[in-house]
Design an enzyme around this catalytic site. Structure first.
Site, PDB file in Angstrom:
ATOM      1  CG  ASP A 121       3.146  -0.141   3.574  1.00  0.00           C
ATOM      2  OD1 ASP A 121       3.458  -1.137   4.261  1.00  0.00           O
ATOM      3  OD2 ASP A 121       2.227  -0.173   2.725  1.00  0.00           O
ATOM      4  CB  ILE A 122       7.042  -2.526   7.223  1.00  0.00           C
ATOM      5  CG1 ILE A 122       8.345  -3.328   7.357  1.00  0.00           C
ATOM      6  CG2 ILE A 122       5.786  -3.389   7.392  1.00  0.00           C
ATOM      7  CD1 ILE A 122       8.621  -3.811   8.757  1.00  0.00           C
TER       8      ILE A 122
ATOM      9  CB  VAL B 205       2.617  -4.716  11.066  1.00  0.00           C
ATOM     10  CG1 VAL B 205       3.799  -5.389  10.394  1.00  0.00           C
ATOM     11  CG2 VAL B 205       2.921  -3.249  11.320  1.00  0.00           C
ATOM     12  CG  ASP B 206      -0.044 -10.789  11.509  1.00  0.00           C
ATOM     13  OD1 ASP B 206       0.788 -11.334  10.745  1.00  0.00           O
ATOM     14  OD2 ASP B 206      -0.809 -11.431  12.241  1.00  0.00           O
TER      15      ASP B 206
END
Length: 173
Positions: A11-12, A34-35
């Site tokens: 998970d970024i 992601v955003d």
């Protein structure tokens, strides 16, 4: 000095880096994938910074292929670099726009003097870019464009399919 490219399955929003790259939508006001995850975990500071950008330089939104930085809010990073990937098209070659996302994000990172930059697989979610092609473009562009002060580019890949595509692209040289 060559920039080190690493791959991480995960998970970024859980990464520690100077800059996390957000696969944003052009509104800069959050969204899905992601955003949405970056906006949720980063907190209201990111949304406030994005609203300020919309009120000043980006009244019509951020164009595809461009990048801009904001605070990282509550994320374990100094900045979030927002970039808008293109929607994949079978009729039109938009690969230059996808490469531009990586190139302009790296340019912003260099301006900020970021040493570590974490990227997601831009445009591979709701924008339907085929994983193998996206990985090839991403790795090639980073290899060509990453320069000091960026020491490490980390591709943070959400699932095994993306991780496999980026592993193949990295191994292909």
């Amino acid at each position: 000095m060559d920039t080190r490219i690493t791959l991480v399955l995960g998970d970024i929003t859980r990464q520690h880096a100077d800059a996390l790259v957000n696969a944003a939508n052009s509104s800069l006001l959050g969204g899905g994938g992601v955003d949405g995850a970056i906006h949720r975990r980063g907190g209201p500071e990111i949304l406030a910074a994005c609203r300020a950008l919309r009120a000043s330089h980006y009244g019509k939104g951020l164009p595809a292929g461009r990048a801009v930085a904001t605070t990282a809010g509550r994320l374990d990073a100094r900045w979030v670099i927002h970039t808008v990937g293109p929607v994949h098209s079978a009729e039109e070659d938009r690969s230059a726009l996808l490469a531009s996302c990586y190139r302009t994000s790296l340019a912003v990172a260099a301006e900020l003097e970021a040493r570590t930059v974490a990227f997601p697989a831009i445009s591979t979610g709701i924008f339907r870019w085929p994983l193998d092609d996206a990985a090839r473009l991403a790795v090639r562009t980073v290899r060509e464009q990453a320069t000091p002060p960026v020491e490490e580019v980390r591709f943070v890949l959400f699932d095994e399919d993306a991780y496999g595509a980026f592993t193949r692209a990295l191994a292909a040289g």
